[in-house]
Scaffold this motif. Structure first.
Motif, PDB file in Angstrom:
ATOM      1  N   LEU A  11      40.157  33.451  52.378  1.00 31.14           N
ATOM      2  CA  LEU A  11      40.097  34.899  52.646  1.00 31.14           C
ATOM      3  C   LEU A  11      41.329  35.384  53.411  1.00 31.14           C
ATOM      4  O   LEU A  11      41.428  36.568  53.729  1.00 31.14           O
ATOM      5  CB  LEU A  11      38.828  35.236  53.434  1.00 31.14           C
ATOM      6  CG  LEU A  11      37.507  34.982  52.698  1.00 31.14           C
ATOM      7  CD1 LEU A  11      36.328  35.263  53.616  1.00 31.14           C
ATOM      8  CD2 LEU A  11      37.404  35.836  51.431  1.00 31.14           C
TER       9      LEU A  11
ATOM     10  N   ASP B 224      44.304  35.970  52.558  1.00 29.71           N
ATOM     11  CA  ASP B 224      45.335  36.581  51.716  1.00 29.71           C
ATOM     12  C   ASP B 224      44.838  37.964  51.311  1.00 29.71           C
ATOM     13  O   ASP B 224      43.696  38.093  50.840  1.00 29.71           O
ATOM     14  CB  ASP B 224      45.564  35.713  50.482  1.00 29.71           C
ATOM     15  CG  ASP B 224      46.542  36.348  49.519  1.00 29.71           C
ATOM     16  OD1 ASP B 224      47.740  36.023  49.579  1.00 29.71           O
ATOM     17  OD2 ASP B 224      46.102  37.198  48.695  1.00 29.71           O
ATOM     18  N   PRO B 225      45.672  38.999  51.483  1.00 30.55           N
ATOM     19  CA  PRO B 225      45.205  40.364  51.219  1.00 30.55           C
ATOM     20  C   PRO B 225      44.703  40.592  49.787  1.00 30.55           C
ATOM     21  O   PRO B 225      43.691  41.262  49.591  1.00 30.55           O
ATOM     22  CB  PRO B 225      46.440  41.217  51.502  1.00 30.55           C
ATOM     23  CG  PRO B 225      47.298  40.394  52.397  1.00 30.55           C
ATOM     24  CD  PRO B 225      47.033  38.958  52.031  1.00 30.55           C
TER      25      PRO B 225
ATOM     26  N   LEU C  51      41.374  38.955  49.380  1.00 28.26           N
ATOM     27  CA  LEU C  51      40.355  39.685  50.114  1.00 28.26           C
ATOM     28  C   LEU C  51      39.948  40.958  49.356  1.00 28.26           C
ATOM     29  O   LEU C  51      38.766  41.317  49.313  1.00 28.26           O
ATOM     30  CB  LEU C  51      40.900  40.035  51.498  1.00 28.26           C
ATOM     31  CG  LEU C  51      39.937  40.252  52.643  1.00 28.26           C
ATOM     32  CD1 LEU C  51      38.787  39.264  52.654  1.00 28.26           C
ATOM     33  CD2 LEU C  51      40.710  40.183  53.964  1.00 28.26           C
ATOM     34  N   ARG C  52      40.912  41.619  48.722  1.00 31.33           N
ATOM     35  CA  ARG C  52      40.571  42.812  47.938  1.00 31.33           C
ATOM     36  C   ARG C  52      39.715  42.435  46.726  1.00 31.33           C
ATOM     37  O   ARG C  52      38.752  43.128  46.387  1.00 31.33           O
ATOM     38  CB  ARG C  52      41.838  43.551  47.497  1.00 31.33           C
ATOM     39  CG  ARG C  52      42.586  44.163  48.679  1.00 31.33           C
ATOM     40  CD  ARG C  52      43.764  44.980  48.226  1.00 31.33           C
ATOM     41  NE  ARG C  52      43.330  46.238  47.612  1.00 31.33           N
ATOM     42  CZ  ARG C  52      44.144  47.074  46.991  1.00 31.33           C
ATOM     43  NH1 ARG C  52      45.435  46.776  46.876  1.00 31.33           N
ATOM     44  NH2 ARG C  52      43.698  48.193  46.481  1.00 31.33           N
TER      45      ARG C  52
ATOM     46  N   PHE D 135      37.815  39.763  46.497  1.00 28.96           N
ATOM     47  CA  PHE D 135      36.518  39.304  47.004  1.00 28.96           C
ATOM     48  C   PHE D 135      35.622  40.492  47.356  1.00 28.96           C
ATOM     49  O   PHE D 135      34.445  40.526  46.980  1.00 28.96           O
ATOM     50  CB  PHE D 135      36.718  38.407  48.226  1.00 28.96           C
ATOM     51  CG  PHE D 135      35.445  37.824  48.757  1.00 28.96           C
ATOM     52  CD1 PHE D 135      34.899  36.681  48.201  1.00 28.96           C
ATOM     53  CD2 PHE D 135      34.782  38.430  49.811  1.00 28.96           C
ATOM     54  CE1 PHE D 135      33.714  36.137  48.681  1.00 28.96           C
ATOM     55  CE2 PHE D 135      33.589  37.899  50.303  1.00 28.96           C
ATOM     56  CZ  PHE D 135      33.060  36.755  49.727  1.00 28.96           C
ATOM     57  N   THR D 136      36.170  41.480  48.065  1.00 29.51           N
ATOM     58  CA  THR D 136      35.355  42.641  48.437  1.00 29.51           C
ATOM     59  C   THR D 136      34.984  43.465  47.209  1.00 29.51           C
ATOM     60  O   THR D 136      33.919  44.086  47.177  1.00 29.51           O
ATOM     61  CB  THR D 136      36.056  43.526  49.495  1.00 29.51           C
ATOM     62  OG1 THR D 136      37.336  43.938  49.016  1.00 29.51           O
ATOM     63  CG2 THR D 136      36.239  42.770  50.804  1.00 29.51           C
ATOM     64  N   ALA D 137      35.856  43.473  46.210  1.00 28.32           N
ATOM     65  CA  ALA D 137      35.529  44.197  44.975  1.00 28.32           C
ATOM     66  C   ALA D 137      34.340  43.558  44.263  1.00 28.32           C
ATOM     67  O   ALA D 137      33.438  44.251  43.774  1.00 28.32           O
ATOM     68  CB  ALA D 137      36.753  44.254  44.048  1.00 28.32           C
TER      69      ALA D 137
ATOM     70  N   ALA E 135      32.092  41.523  45.776  1.00 26.86           N
ATOM     71  CA  ALA E 135      30.942  41.521  46.681  1.00 26.86           C
ATOM     72  C   ALA E 135      30.248  42.878  46.746  1.00 26.86           C
ATOM     73  O   ALA E 135      29.044  42.969  46.970  1.00 26.86           O
ATOM     74  CB  ALA E 135      31.384  41.094  48.084  1.00 26.86           C
ATOM     75  N   SER E 136      31.013  43.944  46.548  1.00 22.51           N
ATOM     76  CA  SER E 136      30.451  45.287  46.684  1.00 22.51           C
ATOM     77  C   SER E 136      30.109  45.905  45.333  1.00 22.51           C
ATOM     78  O   SER E 136      29.659  47.043  45.263  1.00 22.51           O
ATOM     79  CB  SER E 136      31.439  46.189  47.420  1.00 22.51           C
ATOM     80  OG  SER E 136      32.635  46.329  46.678  1.00 22.51           O
ATOM     81  N   HIS E 137      30.329  45.161  44.256  1.00 23.14           N
ATOM     82  CA  HIS E 137      30.079  45.714  42.932  1.00 23.14           C
ATOM     83  C   HIS E 137      28.584  45.768  42.641  1.00 23.14           C
ATOM     84  O   HIS E 137      27.811  44.996  43.196  1.00 23.14           O
ATOM     85  CB  HIS E 137      30.795  44.872  41.869  1.00 23.14           C
ATOM     86  CG  HIS E 137      31.094  45.631  40.612  1.00 23.14           C
ATOM     87  ND1 HIS E 137      30.292  45.558  39.493  1.00 23.14           N
ATOM     88  CD2 HIS E 137      32.080  46.496  40.315  1.00 23.14           C
ATOM     89  CE1 HIS E 137      30.806  46.345  38.551  1.00 23.14           C
ATOM     90  NE2 HIS E 137      31.882  46.929  39.020  1.00 23.14           N
ATOM     91  N   GLU E 138      28.213  46.713  41.787  1.00 17.41           N
ATOM     92  CA  GLU E 138      26.806  46.859  41.377  1.00 17.41           C
ATOM     93  C   GLU E 138      26.198  45.524  40.981  1.00 17.41           C
ATOM     94  O   GLU E 138      26.752  44.799  40.144  1.00 17.41           O
ATOM     95  CB  GLU E 138      26.718  47.776  40.156  1.00 17.41           C
ATOM     96  CG  GLU E 138      26.541  49.241  40.492  1.00 17.41           C
ATOM     97  CD  GLU E 138      26.287  50.060  39.217  1.00 17.41           C
ATOM     98  OE1 GLU E 138      26.813  51.166  39.147  1.00 17.41           O
ATOM     99  OE2 GLU E 138      25.581  49.552  38.313  1.00 17.41           O
TER     100      GLU E 138
ATOM    101  N   GLY F 217      26.024  42.895  42.637  1.00 19.52           N
ATOM    102  CA  GLY F 217      26.624  41.747  43.305  1.00 19.52           C
ATOM    103  C   GLY F 217      27.490  40.891  42.406  1.00 19.52           C
ATOM    104  O   GLY F 217      27.900  39.801  42.796  1.00 19.52           O
TER     105      GLY F 217
ATOM    106  N   LEU G 289      28.595  33.026  52.332  1.00 25.35           N
ATOM    107  CA  LEU G 289      28.679  34.187  53.226  1.00 25.35           C
ATOM    108  C   LEU G 289      27.781  33.981  54.447  1.00 25.35           C
ATOM    109  O   LEU G 289      28.170  34.285  55.575  1.00 25.35           O
ATOM    110  CB  LEU G 289      28.231  35.453  52.501  1.00 25.35           C
ATOM    111  CG  LEU G 289      29.293  36.377  51.927  1.00 25.35           C
ATOM    112  CD1 LEU G 289      28.653  37.689  51.515  1.00 25.35           C
ATOM    113  CD2 LEU G 289      30.426  36.644  52.911  1.00 25.35           C
TER     114      LEU G 289
END
Lengths: 124, 124
Positions: A44, A46-47, A50-51, A53-55, A57-60, A62, A110
């Motif tokens: 995690l 590396d920018p 991380l982008r 991963f968050t994309a 993780a936050s997607h409809e 999961g 997580l």
């Protein structure tokens, strides 16, 4: 080469990292614990990763298709490279369904990272 | 050169990383959020740094002298290098008192990282 063939076609789930370690503030880590936990943090650290991963993780629902999350300003091979790193660290799993590869966050990892960052009472 | 002079003699506190970001699972990070959060993760993404960090974090009173935490199997210059990296990432602060430099975990950063790993409900 078609667009589809350029995707990382990985059908099996990665070997998830086994939750390893007590909270960071509980006691000094052993060399082995530090190796395992550092692998997760590094993934995690590396920018672009991380982008991505968050994309995911936050997607409809999961999970996300590569086609949903490639908008991070780098080339598709670079996206594929970083998704592979996240899989190798056990943070994402992937599954091919039809044309696309879908990525999903590994919830146990997580949870393990959440535990690492639990703030234990400071020793008196 | 005396043993003391070889220590990282840093007297002022580092500029702490400002807590930046929502939980990893809440929404895709912006480029700027990812830069900030990745810096923290990267600092912990090395086994030796993680052992030093947990040694400080779990030490009596929440702070430790370099003399207390150097037993991680690497040379003293390497220890100093990694402690500097942890300071630069805002994870540790340091203060010289008399002969020794004392390191302390920056609680606001730990709290920010804990928040990052809060698991938000997955979108339906």
């Amino acid at each position: 080469m078609s667009n589809t063939e350029a995707l990382p076609l990985i059908e099996s789930e990665s070997d998830a990292v086994v939750p390893c370690c007590p909270p960071l503030t509980e006691r000094p880590f052993s060399a082995e614990e530090a190796e395992t936990a550092a692998r997760m943090f590094k993934a995690l650290g590396d920018p672009v990763r991380l982008r991505l991963f968050t994309a995911v993780a936050s997607h409809e629902g999961g999970e996300a298709c590569v086609c949903d999350i490639s908008d991070v300003g780098v080339s598709q091979p670079t996206v594929s490279h970083h998704l592979k790193k996240l899989r190798e660290a056990g943070l994402l799993t992937s599954e091919r369904r039809g044309t696309w590869v879908y990525y999903r966050v590994e919830p146990s990892v997580l949870a393990a990272m959440g535990k690492l960052l639990t703030i234990a009472p400071v020793a008196a």
